[in-house]
Write a protein that holds these residues in place. Structure first.
Motif, PDB file in Angstrom:
ATOM      1  N   LEU A 185     -10.868   3.764  -0.152  1.00 35.71           N
ATOM      2  CA  LEU A 185      -9.582   4.434   0.069  1.00 35.71           C
ATOM      3  C   LEU A 185      -9.696   5.956   0.160  1.00 35.71           C
ATOM      4  O   LEU A 185      -8.755   6.617   0.617  1.00 35.71           O
ATOM      5  CB  LEU A 185      -8.610   4.079  -1.070  1.00 35.71           C
ATOM      6  CG  LEU A 185      -8.156   2.617  -1.145  1.00 35.71           C
ATOM      7  CD1 LEU A 185      -7.364   2.383  -2.430  1.00 35.71           C
ATOM      8  CD2 LEU A 185      -7.304   2.259   0.069  1.00 35.71           C
ATOM      9  N   LYS A 205      -3.259   8.958   2.146  1.00 37.14           N
ATOM     10  CA  LYS A 205      -3.437   8.418   0.792  1.00 37.14           C
ATOM     11  C   LYS A 205      -2.396   7.326   0.518  1.00 37.14           C
ATOM     12  O   LYS A 205      -1.233   7.443   0.926  1.00 37.14           O
ATOM     13  CB  LYS A 205      -3.293   9.533  -0.259  1.00 37.14           C
ATOM     14  CG  LYS A 205      -4.238  10.721  -0.057  1.00 37.14           C
ATOM     15  CD  LYS A 205      -5.697  10.306   0.027  1.00 37.14           C
ATOM     16  CE  LYS A 205      -6.598  11.485   0.371  1.00 37.14           C
ATOM     17  NZ  LYS A 205      -7.956  11.044   0.728  1.00 37.14           N
ATOM     18  N   LEU A 206      -2.835   6.300  -0.181  1.00 40.82           N
ATOM     19  CA  LEU A 206      -1.974   5.156  -0.468  1.00 40.82           C
ATOM     20  C   LEU A 206      -1.261   5.338  -1.807  1.00 40.82           C
ATOM     21  O   LEU A 206      -1.900   5.498  -2.844  1.00 40.82           O
ATOM     22  CB  LEU A 206      -2.801   3.869  -0.512  1.00 40.82           C
ATOM     23  CG  LEU A 206      -2.038   2.575  -0.800  1.00 40.82           C
ATOM     24  CD1 LEU A 206      -1.044   2.256   0.306  1.00 40.82           C
ATOM     25  CD2 LEU A 206      -3.003   1.413  -0.997  1.00 40.82           C
ATOM     26  N   TYR A 260       2.352   3.889  -4.130  1.00 40.13           N
ATOM     27  CA  TYR A 260       3.382   2.846  -4.221  1.00 40.13           C
ATOM     28  C   TYR A 260       4.338   3.233  -5.343  1.00 40.13           C
ATOM     29  O   TYR A 260       3.904   3.683  -6.399  1.00 40.13           O
ATOM     30  CB  TYR A 260       2.749   1.476  -4.511  1.00 40.13           C
ATOM     31  CG  TYR A 260       3.737   0.343  -4.387  1.00 40.13           C
ATOM     32  CD1 TYR A 260       4.266   0.002  -3.144  1.00 40.13           C
ATOM     33  CD2 TYR A 260       4.176  -0.360  -5.511  1.00 40.13           C
ATOM     34  CE1 TYR A 260       5.190  -1.030  -3.025  1.00 40.13           C
ATOM     35  CE2 TYR A 260       5.094  -1.398  -5.389  1.00 40.13           C
ATOM     36  CZ  TYR A 260       5.597  -1.721  -4.151  1.00 40.13           C
ATOM     37  OH  TYR A 260       6.509  -2.738  -4.028  1.00 40.13           O
ATOM     38  N   PHE A 309      -2.128  -1.267 -10.903  1.00 40.02           N
ATOM     39  CA  PHE A 309      -2.124  -0.555  -9.621  1.00 40.02           C
ATOM     40  C   PHE A 309      -3.157   0.567  -9.624  1.00 40.02           C
ATOM     41  O   PHE A 309      -3.898   0.759  -8.654  1.00 40.02           O
ATOM     42  CB  PHE A 309      -0.729   0.000  -9.314  1.00 40.02           C
ATOM     43  CG  PHE A 309       0.151  -0.956  -8.570  1.00 40.02           C
ATOM     44  CD1 PHE A 309       0.005  -1.130  -7.195  1.00 40.02           C
ATOM     45  CD2 PHE A 309       1.122  -1.700  -9.210  1.00 40.02           C
ATOM     46  CE1 PHE A 309       0.799  -2.025  -6.496  1.00 40.02           C
ATOM     47  CE2 PHE A 309       1.923  -2.607  -8.531  1.00 40.02           C
ATOM     48  CZ  PHE A 309       1.764  -2.771  -7.169  1.00 40.02           C
ATOM     49  N   ASP A 365      -5.825   0.804 -11.425  1.00 41.73           N
ATOM     50  CA  ASP A 365      -7.160   0.187 -11.402  1.00 41.73           C
ATOM     51  C   ASP A 365      -7.506  -0.280  -9.985  1.00 41.73           C
ATOM     52  O   ASP A 365      -8.665  -0.233  -9.562  1.00 41.73           O
ATOM     53  CB  ASP A 365      -7.196  -0.985 -12.392  1.00 41.73           C
ATOM     54  CG  ASP A 365      -8.568  -1.630 -12.488  1.00 41.73           C
ATOM     55  OD1 ASP A 365      -9.568  -0.890 -12.516  1.00 41.73           O
ATOM     56  OD2 ASP A 365      -8.649  -2.863 -12.531  1.00 41.73           O
ATOM     57  N   ALA A 366      -6.480  -0.709  -9.252  1.00 47.18           N
ATOM     58  CA  ALA A 366      -6.689  -1.167  -7.867  1.00 47.18           C
ATOM     59  C   ALA A 366      -6.963  -0.008  -6.918  1.00 47.18           C
ATOM     60  O   ALA A 366      -7.325  -0.233  -5.762  1.00 47.18           O
ATOM     61  CB  ALA A 366      -5.479  -1.956  -7.387  1.00 47.18           C
ATOM     62  N   ILE A 416      -4.713   2.683  -6.400  1.00 47.55           N
ATOM     63  CA  ILE A 416      -3.466   3.201  -5.833  1.00 47.55           C
ATOM     64  C   ILE A 416      -2.893   4.297  -6.707  1.00 47.55           C
ATOM     65  O   ILE A 416      -3.030   4.287  -7.932  1.00 47.55           O
ATOM     66  CB  ILE A 416      -2.478   2.020  -5.696  1.00 47.55           C
ATOM     67  CG1 ILE A 416      -3.022   1.063  -4.632  1.00 47.55           C
ATOM     68  CG2 ILE A 416      -1.075   2.485  -5.350  1.00 47.55           C
ATOM     69  CD1 ILE A 416      -2.586  -0.335  -4.831  1.00 47.55           C
TER      70      ILE A 416
END
Lengths: 205, 205
Positions: B25, B58-59, B61, B97, B99-100, B102
């Motif tokens: 990412l 950049k992602l 949420y 999130f 940790d994923a 994001i």
């Protein structure tokens, strides 16, 4: 203040949405739900799938007992009510991940059709893909593998309400993917899932 | 079976980890937690930040009342116990999130220091960044804006236990970022946060 408010309105008009995230990532978010007996290989295939996805530059995240039972669901036990709430929360969290654009891989025994259908319905409501993967293994084979020694304990009565022994496993009636693991290699299993994700357009924006 | 098992071991050795996702990412996951009175502009700045991040590829949420109270936390009310559990679950979801990989943007009044500190501690334990953003507005100013007419209802006694009116707001003592929104434009607020994320190395792998 007037200027600030006008600016706010402008920003709100262009809220980042699901499509924006899909274009950024080159994939669509979805939930891939692995269900099957203890020892069926749910986590093994989820791990292998995550690696295959990474090799194609796709973002996945695994939810499993390790990162859920110790965190989000740490205040839940193993009563029937708590088991249902356990799956419901995992389903809702997975729905958020899918909305965020991620391929969320969930491996839980999740033995009851009703619980899995609740999660499926949540995704339908949100117009998000829910891919149920039945990791099918015979009880004989699962018990022969018994990687954690749990069947042995269940047979000895040291663990109660163990799925497949003294608690039922309700097999999916019409899963998106049915893996007959007694006769498949791990590579074959991963290939089948990758093909299904590709066919559904989930590996592109 | 022997061959299959050996393959499994091989796969497990190379589990996808947090660093792999960061490299994919080009960012590190983190939780950015906006706290402040109703009407302070928490959601507005979170939305604007999400857009600024997207422009840099950049992602992010956003978790907020809309997608949490209707889903993950729909079985929670507004008792003191339920409010604490509400924030705890949001904190745990946000940690997943992060940790994923994001950047998870959370805008909740979250009026109690103890609740916010629980979430901070969860992230510390997981070696994940937790950026508390105090969206600071005077009660006078928030009540003047009253975008949803909630202060008016609270003053009229139609809403009970409303933060700032008949329920306390405990301001952060030492937040990572303190936005004095009475004297800042939205663009300035976003710039400050972007600089802080960059400085912490969160916008690169």
């Amino acid at each position: 203040m007037a200027e600030q408010k006008a600016t706010n309105v402008h920003w709100h008009e262009g809220e980042v949405n699901r499509e924006d995230r899909a274009h950024l990532l080159g994939q669509k978010g979805a939930t891939i739900w692995f269900t099957g007996l203890s020892g069926s290989g749910k986590s093994t295939v989820a791990v292998a799938l995550e690696q295959a996805l990474l090799r194609e530059g796709k973002l996945a995240y695994r939810l499993d007992g390790d990162n859920v039972r110790m965190g989000l669901n740490k205040n839940l036990g193993f009563s029937a009510e708590d088991r249902t709430e356990n799956i419901r929360r995992i389903g809702e969290a997975s729905k958020l991940f899918a909305d965020a654009g991620i391929l969320c891989l969930n491996s839980f025994i999740s033995p009851y059709i009703a619980d899995r259908d609740i999660v499926r319905h949540l995704h339908d409501e949100g117009n998000l893909a829910f891919i149920e993967v039945f990791v099918d293994v015979s009880l004989d084979e699962a018990e022969k593998r018994d990687p954690k020694g749990l069947y042995k304990k269940a047979r000895a009565g040291e663990i109660k309400n163990f799925t497949g022994i003294d608690d039922p496993y309700e097999a999916p009636v019409n899963p998106e993917i049915h893996l007959h693991t007694d006769n498949m290699t791990l590579d074959e299993e991963v290939d089948i899932i990758m093909a299904a994700l590709r066919q559904r357009g989930l590996l592109s924006a």
